[in-house]
Scaffold this motif. Structure first.
Motif, PDB file in Angstrom:
ATOM      1  N   ARG A 327     -21.925  -0.345  -0.195  1.00 14.28           N
ATOM      2  CA  ARG A 327     -22.027  -1.254   0.951  1.00 14.28           C
ATOM      3  C   ARG A 327     -21.929  -0.439   2.209  1.00 14.28           C
ATOM      4  NH1 ARG A 327     -17.827  -4.633  -0.946  1.00 14.28           N
ATOM      5  NH2 ARG A 327     -16.622  -3.723   0.737  1.00 14.28           N
ATOM      6  N   VAL A 328     -22.365  -1.004   3.340  1.00 10.74           N
ATOM      7  CA  VAL A 328     -22.426  -0.185   4.556  1.00 10.74           C
ATOM      8  C   VAL A 328     -21.028   0.218   5.019  1.00 10.74           C
ATOM      9  CG1 VAL A 328     -22.550  -2.112   6.179  1.00 10.74           C
ATOM     10  CG2 VAL A 328     -23.568   0.053   6.771  1.00 10.74           C
ATOM     11  N   ASP A 329     -20.013  -0.660   4.836  1.00 12.23           N
ATOM     12  CA  ASP A 329     -18.665  -0.271   5.260  1.00 12.23           C
ATOM     13  C   ASP A 329     -18.075   0.778   4.324  1.00 12.23           C
ATOM     14  OD1 ASP A 329     -18.633  -2.278   3.326  1.00 12.23           O
ATOM     15  OD2 ASP A 329     -16.525  -2.688   3.713  1.00 12.23           O
ATOM     16  N   GLN A 330     -18.422   0.693   3.014  1.00  8.46           N
ATOM     17  CA  GLN A 330     -17.951   1.721   2.077  1.00  8.46           C
ATOM     18  C   GLN A 330     -18.576   3.072   2.403  1.00  8.46           C
ATOM     19  OE1 GLN A 330     -19.339  -0.175  -1.443  1.00  8.46           O
ATOM     20  NE2 GLN A 330     -17.325  -0.968  -1.987  1.00  8.46           N
ATOM     21  N   LEU A 331     -19.854   3.020   2.813  1.00 10.36           N
ATOM     22  CA  LEU A 331     -20.573   4.247   3.164  1.00 10.36           C
ATOM     23  C   LEU A 331     -19.890   4.966   4.320  1.00 10.36           C
ATOM     24  CD1 LEU A 331     -23.606   5.556   2.772  1.00 10.36           C
ATOM     25  CD2 LEU A 331     -23.913   4.507   4.964  1.00 10.36           C
ATOM     26  N   MET A 332     -19.561   4.180   5.364  1.00  8.73           N
ATOM     27  CA  MET A 332     -18.922   4.784   6.537  1.00  8.73           C
ATOM     28  C   MET A 332     -17.503   5.234   6.192  1.00  8.73           C
ATOM     29  SD  MET A 332     -20.837   5.117   8.998  1.00  8.73           S
ATOM     30  CE  MET A 332     -22.562   4.804   9.076  1.00  8.73           C
ATOM     31  N   ALA A 333     -16.797   4.433   5.351  1.00  8.48           N
ATOM     32  CA  ALA A 333     -15.436   4.811   4.985  1.00  8.48           C
ATOM     33  C   ALA A 333     -15.442   6.097   4.174  1.00  8.48           C
ATOM     34  CB  ALA A 333     -14.786   3.687   4.184  1.00  8.48           C
ATOM     35  N   LEU A 334     -16.419   6.255   3.275  1.00 12.79           N
ATOM     36  CA  LEU A 334     -16.497   7.474   2.467  1.00 12.79           C
ATOM     37  C   LEU A 334     -16.634   8.694   3.363  1.00 12.79           C
ATOM     38  CD1 LEU A 334     -16.817   8.830  -0.325  1.00 12.79           C
ATOM     39  CD2 LEU A 334     -19.260   8.602  -0.028  1.00 12.79           C
ATOM     40  N   CYS A 335     -17.478   8.553   4.399  1.00 12.33           N
ATOM     41  CA  CYS A 335     -17.684   9.697   5.288  1.00 12.33           C
ATOM     42  C   CYS A 335     -16.464   9.965   6.146  1.00 12.33           C
ATOM     43  CB  CYS A 335     -18.897   9.445   6.163  1.00 12.33           C
ATOM     44  SG  CYS A 335     -19.160  10.751   7.349  1.00 12.33           S
ATOM     45  N   TRP A 336     -16.008   8.936   6.895  1.00 15.05           N
ATOM     46  CA  TRP A 336     -15.002   9.183   7.932  1.00 15.05           C
ATOM     47  C   TRP A 336     -13.589   9.284   7.368  1.00 15.05           C
ATOM     48  CZ3 TRP A 336     -16.417  10.697  12.571  1.00 15.05           C
ATOM     49  CH2 TRP A 336     -17.693  10.369  13.005  1.00 15.05           C
ATOM     50  N   LYS A 337     -13.314   8.572   6.271  1.00 16.85           N
ATOM     51  CA  LYS A 337     -11.933   8.544   5.784  1.00 16.85           C
ATOM     52  C   LYS A 337     -11.685   9.474   4.622  1.00 16.85           C
ATOM     53  CE  LYS A 337     -11.132   3.893   7.301  1.00 16.85           C
ATOM     54  NZ  LYS A 337     -10.912   2.516   6.864  1.00 16.85           N
ATOM     55  N   TYR A 338     -12.733   9.919   3.930  1.00 17.28           N
ATOM     56  CA  TYR A 338     -12.510  10.825   2.797  1.00 17.28           C
ATOM     57  C   TYR A 338     -13.126  12.193   3.053  1.00 17.28           C
ATOM     58  CZ  TYR A 338     -10.941   6.648   0.477  1.00 17.28           C
ATOM     59  OH  TYR A 338     -10.255   5.517   0.162  1.00 17.28           O
ATOM     60  N   LEU A 339     -14.463  12.237   3.245  1.00 21.83           N
ATOM     61  CA  LEU A 339     -15.126  13.539   3.305  1.00 21.83           C
ATOM     62  C   LEU A 339     -14.690  14.361   4.515  1.00 21.83           C
ATOM     63  CD1 LEU A 339     -18.782  12.798   2.164  1.00 21.83           C
ATOM     64  CD2 LEU A 339     -16.863  13.621   0.851  1.00 21.83           C
ATOM     65  N   ILE A 340     -14.600  13.726   5.700  1.00 22.72           N
ATOM     66  CA  ILE A 340     -14.248  14.506   6.887  1.00 22.72           C
ATOM     67  C   ILE A 340     -12.829  15.049   6.801  1.00 22.72           C
ATOM     68  CG2 ILE A 340     -13.888  14.380   9.391  1.00 22.72           C
ATOM     69  CD1 ILE A 340     -16.408  12.786   9.581  1.00 22.72           C
ATOM     70  N   PRO A 341     -11.786  14.239   6.458  1.00 16.93           N
ATOM     71  CA  PRO A 341     -10.461  14.842   6.304  1.00 16.93           C
ATOM     72  C   PRO A 341     -10.407  15.946   5.242  1.00 16.93           C
ATOM     73  CG  PRO A 341     -10.270  12.474   6.436  1.00 16.93           C
ATOM     74  CD  PRO A 341     -11.716  12.772   6.356  1.00 16.93           C
ATOM     75  N   ILE A 342     -11.115  15.742   4.106  1.00 14.22           N
ATOM     76  CA  ILE A 342     -11.091  16.775   3.060  1.00 14.22           C
ATOM     77  C   ILE A 342     -11.722  18.060   3.587  1.00 14.22           C
ATOM     78  CG2 ILE A 342     -12.059  17.433   0.833  1.00 14.22           C
ATOM     79  CD1 ILE A 342     -11.830  14.504   0.000  1.00 14.22           C
ATOM     80  N   ALA A 343     -12.900  17.919   4.215  1.00 18.91           N
ATOM     81  CA  ALA A 343     -13.594  19.095   4.729  1.00 18.91           C
ATOM     82  C   ALA A 343     -12.761  19.796   5.796  1.00 18.91           C
ATOM     83  CB  ALA A 343     -14.952  18.685   5.302  1.00 18.91           C
ATOM     84  N   PHE A 344     -12.050  18.985   6.568  1.00 18.21           N
ATOM     85  CA  PHE A 344     -11.219  19.478   7.662  1.00 18.21           C
ATOM     86  C   PHE A 344     -10.073  20.349   7.138  1.00 18.21           C
ATOM     87  CE2 PHE A 344      -8.267  18.953  11.121  1.00 18.21           C
ATOM     88  CZ  PHE A 344      -9.110  18.930  12.211  1.00 18.21           C
ATOM     89  N   VAL A 345      -9.350  19.814   6.138  1.00 15.02           N
ATOM     90  CA  VAL A 345      -8.239  20.563   5.537  1.00 15.02           C
ATOM     91  C   VAL A 345      -8.770  21.812   4.847  1.00 15.02           C
ATOM     92  CG1 VAL A 345      -6.437  20.440   3.787  1.00 15.02           C
ATOM     93  CG2 VAL A 345      -6.826  18.510   5.287  1.00 15.02           C
TER      94      VAL A 345
END
Lengths: 356, 150
Positions: A327-345
């Motif tokens: 879903r579109v909200d899951q898509l944005m959540a996957l990017c901003w709440k999971y992938l970006i923090p993981i990539a950041f750390v």
């Protein structure tokens, strides 16, 4: 280098550059025909069907038949559409995909333009695609197209951030932005690939392996999303948006979007391969070295690069028929709440490891 | 002498020529039998209602804004990533401070709910929230009007 070879042969650098720029085009056309056929066969066999069987052996001529059909299709531009933008949009989308091929090293002898800022350049030109897609959606004067286009733009720019964080990790470890140098650093066996810590020495190599692996996964997920493939194909979700930003397109202009999509699949796979999986390097060593034929090595390198690239294209098709659409909200959540923090750390840890 | 970016320019030209030639060749072969219905905007077979060039969801605008902040900071980080190892631990600390600031901004956006696609409820400022709680405890009726005024 193939550029110098043609420059000596023809006595003109411009002519040589034109030939060099035309060769990836031939590659794309052959690859699109193959990928189109493969996509149908893969999807068919995954769903226990046969797929195209009539045209040629197991339907291998089907993409060519489709090209002939699409050439004869009427080119319709709706009356209310913005004619100029509507015709310019496919050009922009295709240019954005094709220009990325300039910096991709197919083998040590063949690279379109040996740019020092190769990684940054590929990121920059792939942003042109966003402009093209927005133009297409806006100019179509169609509600589905506009919603598809803004969704697509939001998705592509969001997933660019984790990609860039992982690219920063690679820059830190390798110290270069040049894709050819990056591939050369991974020469030897597959133990020197950056997914296994690269050519870093000592215990750092082993400490890097888990973080490089995480980086590889994040990079691959976000590159699948950037090329608008399922499970991230919200912009062209056929059950809600008809066909997304190319709803109004028909005939050859539609075919250009098809070309651009398949080309983009290869570009992102090639980028992942060049960064993590040794680029054009063979995993074991070269037959050319073994039997002492130096001109065989570039050909082998081209073979390995194509095989690795096509494998990741195949994985994208595999994912398409395995996972349901987000879903579109899951898509944005996957990017901003999971992938970006993981990539950041990941970036912080790798940058800390490399100064120890 | 052709520079590397000269070759890139030829790549751009090649892509444009490919699309233009493709569309041109198709225009020689293809049929052209226009009818009025063909030239209407597609909307599942109905006549299109109104123009699509209207307001759309503000979320897309917010995403673009957040992206812009991140992108600018990433542009600053690329040169840092190239050279920081020459400066040892100090170089790392400078980059880390920068990254932590970026993270704090990210946490703030997250807390404010700008990363949610659909916000289920508006997030009120904390002071007002407490007051509402106290008034609920005291069994006083709280109307929306009061919250806005205070």
């Amino acid at each position: 280098m193939i550029f110098e070879f043609f420059a000596d042969l023809l006595g003109s650098q411009i002519l040589s550059a034109i030939i060099i720029a035309a060769l990836p085009l031939v590659f794309i056309i052959l690859y699109v025909l193959l990928a189109n056929w493969l996509e149908r066969k893969v999807s068919a066999h995954m769903q226990d069907r046969l797929g195209p069987m009539r045209v040629g052996w197991h339907g291998w001529l089907q993409p060519i038949a489709d090209m002939i059909k699409i050439l004869q299709k009427e080119d319709i531009v709706a009356k209310d559409a913005d004619r100029k933008l509507f015709s310019a949009a496919p050009v922009l989308v295709f240019v954005g995909c094709y220009a990325a091929f300039a910096a991709i090293p197919f083998s040590s002898a063949f690279v379109g333009a040996d740019l020092e800022l190769g990684l940054l350049y590929i990121l920059a030109v792939s942003s042109i695609v966003v402009a093209g897609i927005l133009m297409a959606g806006w100019a179509s004067n169609n509600k589905y197209a506009l919603i598809g286009a803004v969704r697509s733009a939001a998705q592509i720019i969001s997933y660019e951030i984790p990609t860039v964080f992982i690219i920063l990790c690679i820059i830190i470890v390798s110290g270069t932005l040049n894709l050819t140098t990056l591939s050369e650093q991974q020469s030897g066996t597959f133990l020197n690939w950056y997914i296994l810590g690269g050519d870093v020495e000592g215990w750092k190599k082993f400490a890097l392996i888990p973080f490089m692996f995480i980086g590889f996964i994040v990079m691959y997920i976000s590159s699948v999303a950037e090329s608008n493939r399922t499970p991230f194909d919200l912009p062209e979700a056929e059950s809600e948006l008809v066909a997304g930003y190319h709803t109004e397109y028909s005939g050859m202009k539609f075919a250009m979007y098809l070309f651009a999509e398949y080309a983009n699949m290869f570009v992102v796979s090639a980028l992942v391969v060049a960064m993590f999986l040794g680029g054009y390097q063979s995993p074991f060593g070269y037959v050319g070295d073994l039997i002492n034929v130096p001109w065989l090595i570039p050909i082998e390198q081209f073979f390995w690069f194509t095989v690795k690239g096509l494998f990741f294209v195949f994985v994208q098709m595999w994912l398409r028929w395995t996972l349901p659409r987000l879903r579109v909200d899951q898509l944005m959540a996957l990017c901003w709440k999971y992938l970006i923090p993981i990539a950041f750390v990941n970036l912080l840890i790798i940058s800390f490891l490399m100064i120890l | 002498m052709l520079t590397e970016f000269g070759k890139v320019f030829i790549f751009f030209l090649m892509a444009i020529i490919f699309v233009v030639i493709g569309v041109f060749v198709a225009s020689l072969i293809r049929a052209n039998r226009p009818t009025q219905e063909k030239y209407l905007i597609y909307e599942c077979g109905e006549n299109a209602l109104g123009s699509p060039w209207i307001k759309f969801n503000i979320r897309f605008y917010v995403v673009a804004l957040i992206f812009l902040i991140f992108d600018v900071e990433i542009v600053l980080l690329v040169p840092w990533a190239m050279v920081y190892q020459d400066y040892g631990f100090g170089g790392f600390i400078i980059g880390a401070i920068f990254l932590v600031l970026l993270a704090v901004g990210m946490v703030y956006e997250w807390r404010k709910g700008d990363l949610e696609w659909a916000r289920p409820y508006p997030i009120l400022p904390t002071v007002v929230k407490k007051r509402v709680k106290e008034e609920i405890i005291e069994n006083k009726a709280v109307t929306n009007q009061e919250i806005v005024v205070n």
